[in-house]
Design a protein around this motif. Structure first.
Motif, PDB file in Angstrom:
ATOM      1  N   GLY A 263       0.866  -0.889   0.095  1.00  0.00           N
ATOM      2  CA  GLY A 263       0.023  -0.278   0.233  1.00  0.00           C
ATOM      3  C   GLY A 263       0.747   1.621   0.163  1.00  0.00           C
ATOM      4  N   ALA A 264       0.436   2.256  -0.050  1.00  0.00           N
ATOM      5  CA  ALA A 264       0.824   4.032  -0.294  1.00  0.00           C
ATOM      6  C   ALA A 264       1.830   4.220   1.146  1.00  0.00           C
ATOM      7  N   LYS A 265       3.140   3.935   1.080  1.00  0.00           N
ATOM      8  CA  LYS A 265       3.549   4.790   2.201  1.00  0.00           C
ATOM      9  C   LYS A 265       3.373   5.759   2.865  1.00  0.00           C
ATOM     10  N   LEU A 266       2.593   6.188   4.285  1.00  0.00           N
ATOM     11  CA  LEU A 266       2.312   7.643   4.591  1.00  0.00           C
ATOM     12  C   LEU A 266       3.698   8.878   4.762  1.00  0.00           C
ATOM     13  N   SER A 267       3.560   9.544   5.330  1.00  0.00           N
ATOM     14  CA  SER A 267       4.772  10.450   5.380  1.00  0.00           C
ATOM     15  C   SER A 267       5.895  10.198   6.144  1.00  0.00           C
ATOM     16  N   ALA A 268       6.089   8.899   6.880  1.00  0.00           N
ATOM     17  CA  ALA A 268       7.229   8.341   7.503  1.00  0.00           C
ATOM     18  C   ALA A 268       7.270   7.443   7.154  1.00  0.00           C
ATOM     19  N   ASP A 269       8.597   7.089   6.893  1.00  0.00           N
ATOM     20  CA  ASP A 269       9.466   5.130   6.512  1.00  0.00           C
ATOM     21  C   ASP A 269       8.589   4.462   7.485  1.00  0.00           C
ATOM     22  N   THR A 270       9.401   4.577   8.854  1.00  0.00           N
ATOM     23  CA  THR A 270       9.323   4.117  10.056  1.00  0.00           C
ATOM     24  C   THR A 270       8.266   4.236  11.302  1.00  0.00           C
ATOM     25  N   VAL A 271       7.789   3.832  11.873  1.00  0.00           N
ATOM     26  CA  VAL A 271       7.075   4.114  13.214  1.00  0.00           C
ATOM     27  C   VAL A 271       7.517   3.384  14.320  1.00  0.00           C
ATOM     28  N   LYS A 272       8.072   3.954  15.428  1.00  0.00           N
ATOM     29  CA  LYS A 272       8.389   3.458  16.763  1.00  0.00           C
ATOM     30  C   LYS A 272       7.865   3.870  17.194  1.00  0.00           C
ATOM     31  N   ILE A 273       7.695   2.121  17.825  1.00  0.00           N
ATOM     32  CA  ILE A 273       6.289   2.171  18.829  1.00  0.00           C
ATOM     33  C   ILE A 273       7.162   1.299  19.941  1.00  0.00           C
ATOM     34  N   GLY A 274       6.990   1.856  20.936  1.00  0.00           N
ATOM     35  CA  GLY A 274       7.579   0.827  22.429  1.00  0.00           C
ATOM     36  C   GLY A 274       6.199   0.852  23.457  1.00  0.00           C
ATOM     37  N   TYR A 275       6.082  -0.535  23.874  1.00  0.00           N
ATOM     38  CA  TYR A 275       6.093  -1.117  24.924  1.00  0.00           C
ATOM     39  C   TYR A 275       5.684  -1.926  26.348  1.00  0.00           C
ATOM     40  N   PHE A 276       5.587  -2.344  26.975  1.00  0.00           N
ATOM     41  CA  PHE A 276       5.790  -3.300  27.705  1.00  0.00           C
ATOM     42  C   PHE A 276       5.833  -4.608  27.897  1.00  0.00           C
ATOM     43  N   ALA A 277       6.608  -5.679  27.726  1.00  0.00           N
ATOM     44  CA  ALA A 277       5.756  -7.298  28.125  1.00  0.00           C
ATOM     45  C   ALA A 277       5.107  -7.476  29.209  1.00  0.00           C
ATOM     46  N   ASN A 278       3.847  -6.756  29.251  1.00  0.00           N
ATOM     47  CA  ASN A 278       2.799  -6.985  30.214  1.00  0.00           C
ATOM     48  C   ASN A 278       1.603  -7.129  29.848  1.00  0.00           C
ATOM     49  N   LEU A 279       0.301  -8.247  30.320  1.00  0.00           N
ATOM     50  CA  LEU A 279      -0.867  -8.079  29.286  1.00  0.00           C
ATOM     51  C   LEU A 279      -1.390  -6.534  29.949  1.00  0.00           C
ATOM     52  N   THR A 280      -1.822  -6.194  31.110  1.00  0.00           N
ATOM     53  CA  THR A 280      -1.682  -4.677  31.396  1.00  0.00           C
ATOM     54  C   THR A 280      -1.691  -3.378  29.292  1.00  0.00           C
ATOM     55  N   HIS A 281      -0.658  -4.084  28.749  1.00  0.00           N
ATOM     56  CA  HIS A 281      -0.416  -3.073  27.576  1.00  0.00           C
ATOM     57  C   HIS A 281      -0.581  -4.357  26.308  1.00  0.00           C
ATOM     58  N   GLY A 282      -2.098  -4.717  26.591  1.00  0.00           N
ATOM     59  CA  GLY A 282      -2.398  -6.151  25.557  1.00  0.00           C
ATOM     60  C   GLY A 282      -2.796  -5.863  24.037  1.00  0.00           C
ATOM     61  N   THR A 283      -3.599  -4.428  24.077  1.00  0.00           N
ATOM     62  CA  THR A 283      -4.007  -3.857  22.272  1.00  0.00           C
ATOM     63  C   THR A 283      -2.304  -3.812  22.147  1.00  0.00           C
ATOM     64  N   ALA A 284      -1.130  -3.386  22.464  1.00  0.00           N
ATOM     65  CA  ALA A 284      -0.030  -3.706  21.895  1.00  0.00           C
ATOM     66  C   ALA A 284       1.034  -4.516  21.550  1.00  0.00           C
ATOM     67  N   LEU A 285       0.320  -5.699  22.309  1.00  0.00           N
ATOM     68  CA  LEU A 285       0.429  -6.995  22.054  1.00  0.00           C
ATOM     69  C   LEU A 285      -0.215  -7.645  21.443  1.00  0.00           C
ATOM     70  N   VAL A 286      -1.254  -7.569  21.021  1.00  0.00           N
ATOM     71  CA  VAL A 286      -2.405  -8.332  20.127  1.00  0.00           C
ATOM     72  C   VAL A 286      -2.205  -7.433  18.920  1.00  0.00           C
ATOM     73  N   GLY A 287      -2.095  -6.168  18.578  1.00  0.00           N
ATOM     74  CA  GLY A 287      -2.260  -5.243  17.890  1.00  0.00           C
ATOM     75  C   GLY A 287      -1.337  -5.636  17.040  1.00  0.00           C
ATOM     76  N   LEU A 288      -0.266  -5.631  17.699  1.00  0.00           N
ATOM     77  CA  LEU A 288       1.326  -6.229  16.593  1.00  0.00           C
ATOM     78  C   LEU A 288       1.180  -7.437  16.695  1.00  0.00           C
ATOM     79  N   LYS A 289       0.505  -8.996  17.200  1.00  0.00           N
ATOM     80  CA  LYS A 289       1.115 -10.030  16.877  1.00  0.00           C
ATOM     81  C   LYS A 289       0.045 -10.304  15.552  1.00  0.00           C
ATOM     82  N   GLU A 290      -1.004  -9.152  15.337  1.00  0.00           N
ATOM     83  CA  GLU A 290      -2.457  -9.994  15.092  1.00  0.00           C
ATOM     84  C   GLU A 290      -2.084  -9.480  13.646  1.00  0.00           C
TER      85      GLU A 290
END
Length: 382
Positions: free
Chosen positions: A59-86
């Motif tokens: 698909g079309a690339k947005l204004s950045a080549d890469t977006v750098k995302i940080g999170y913890f390997a914790n269940l309370t960061h479930g959105t990041a865990l699932v969103g990245l895994k899926e």
């Protein structure tokens, strides 16, 4: 939520807020705990980098080549865990690639955001407050909610049978001034009991203990219980502890922010479409999690195994996941209340949180998805 140790900061002034502590221990305490740092499950600040689990979509690339995302390997960061895994976040980004960095501590994630090492991060409320006030409102914005709940008071049932039995007992919190520590100090004060916030000594002994070693401390008998986030609470229960109080029961509608999403103000200004895409991915992930709780729980655990090298056992994973509510709502009024609790405990001078939220893009995404807009409790950008 409700999860911070290493930081190189040595100043005790944070914009309009000041952490009140004796000068002799200011640097040590900040290095050990950070100001109001929250939601970390390890005292060390060893950060791990990993490639995003899903490959970049076409698909079309947005204004950045890469977006750098940080999170913890914790269940309370479930959105990041699932969103990245899926691959749900990557799907919205198209050809813009994701680079992830995993943190053990809120202060180091804030430092990474300030240094440009990450652009967007899942993080707890207290380091968000810390980062915003320390930079005098110039470093970050909270752009979405992510999770509520997931914090419990668990105790040795042989020693503590009622809340009144806590008096005279040794109860662990993750760190001095972290989100759970502040919540417990506030609860103690509401019982009419006295505890010195700095030393933890008083009618209840508040023992600041790294979440990684709290289960061993419980097994050895050096603590009688703990006010801790998941999965530490469920790990203690697996060792025979009992849940005496769920912190959600203390909040209106049983909701309080434990994890939100922050963004560098610079990145938000330069790449709003990228930020919007991440928020679309987050909203879609939360929708999928809430519609498919069992599959989402399994996906989160698989990502935890990838990130930390060890999956959670079912006896820990199941109750921990059940106690966390995934939400787009940042629950802004509860963040303000958490800051007030820190002020009441004597750990923080009243901070100026005006402008800490920018929910413009989130509300745009929610409206397009046919979902209700969320409120910033008067703390949004003007």
């Amino acid at each position: 939520m409700a999860h911070d140790s290493a930081t190189t900061h040595t100043s005790t002034r944070f914009g309009s807020g000041r952490f009140r502590r004796p000068a002799a221990v200011a640097v040590a305490a900040l290095t050990a705990a950070g100001l109001l740092s929250a939601c970390s499950y390890g005292a060390k600040s060893e950060d791990k980098s990993s490639a995003a689990p899903a490959p970049a979509a076409s698909g079309a690339k947005l204004s950045a080549d890469t977006v750098k995302i940080g999170y913890f390997a914790n269940l309370t960061h479930g959105t990041a865990l699932v969103g990245l895994k899926e691959g749900l976040i990557q799907k919205e980004l198209g050809a813009t690639k994701i680079k992830t960095q995993i943190f053990n501590a809120g202060p180091t994630e804030i430092e990474a955001l300030n240094a440009g090492s990450i652009d967007i991060g899942w993080i707890g409320p207290s380091p968000s407050i810390n980062g915003y006030t320390k930079s005098e409102g110039k470093s970050l914005r909270i752009i979405s909610g992510s999770a509520s709940g997931g914090v419990r008071l668990v105790v040795n049932p042989d020693k503590i049978k009622t809340l009144d039995d806590l008096k005279g007992k040794k109860i662990a919190t993750p760190q001095l001034g972290n989100t759970q520590d502040v919540a417990f100090l506030n609860w103690i004060a509401e019982q009419g009991w006295k505890v010195d916030a700095q030393s933890g000594k008083g009618d209840v002994s508040v023992v600041r203990t790294d979440n990684k070693i709290t289960p061993d401390a419980y097994k050895s008998g050096s603590i009688d219980g703990a006010w801790v986030p998941e999965p530490t609470a469920s790990k203690l229960v697996a060792e025979g502890a009992k849940v005496l109080l769920d912190e959600s029961d203390l909040w209106p509608d049983k909701k309080f922010v434990i994890t939100n999403i922050i963004v560098s103000q610079k990145f938000l200004e330069e790449h709003p479409k990228v930020v919007e895409a991440v928020l679309k991915g987050s909203v879609e992930t939360n929708k999928w999690i809430n519609a498919n709780p069992d599959d989402a729980k399994a996906a989160a655990n698989k990502q935890l195994e990838t990130d930390s090298g060890k999956a959670l056992k079912a006896e820990v994973l199941d109750p921990a996941w059940k106690s966390i509510q995934i939400t787009n709502d940042p629950l802004a009024s509860t963040l303000n209340t958490e800051a007030d609790h820190a002020v009441k405990a004597g750990l923080l001078e009243k901070p100026n949180l005006s402008g800490i939220y920018d929910l413009t893009l989130l509300n745009k995404v929610l409206a397009a998805a046919g979902e209700s807009k969320v409120d910033d409790a008067g703390l949004g950008v003007k």
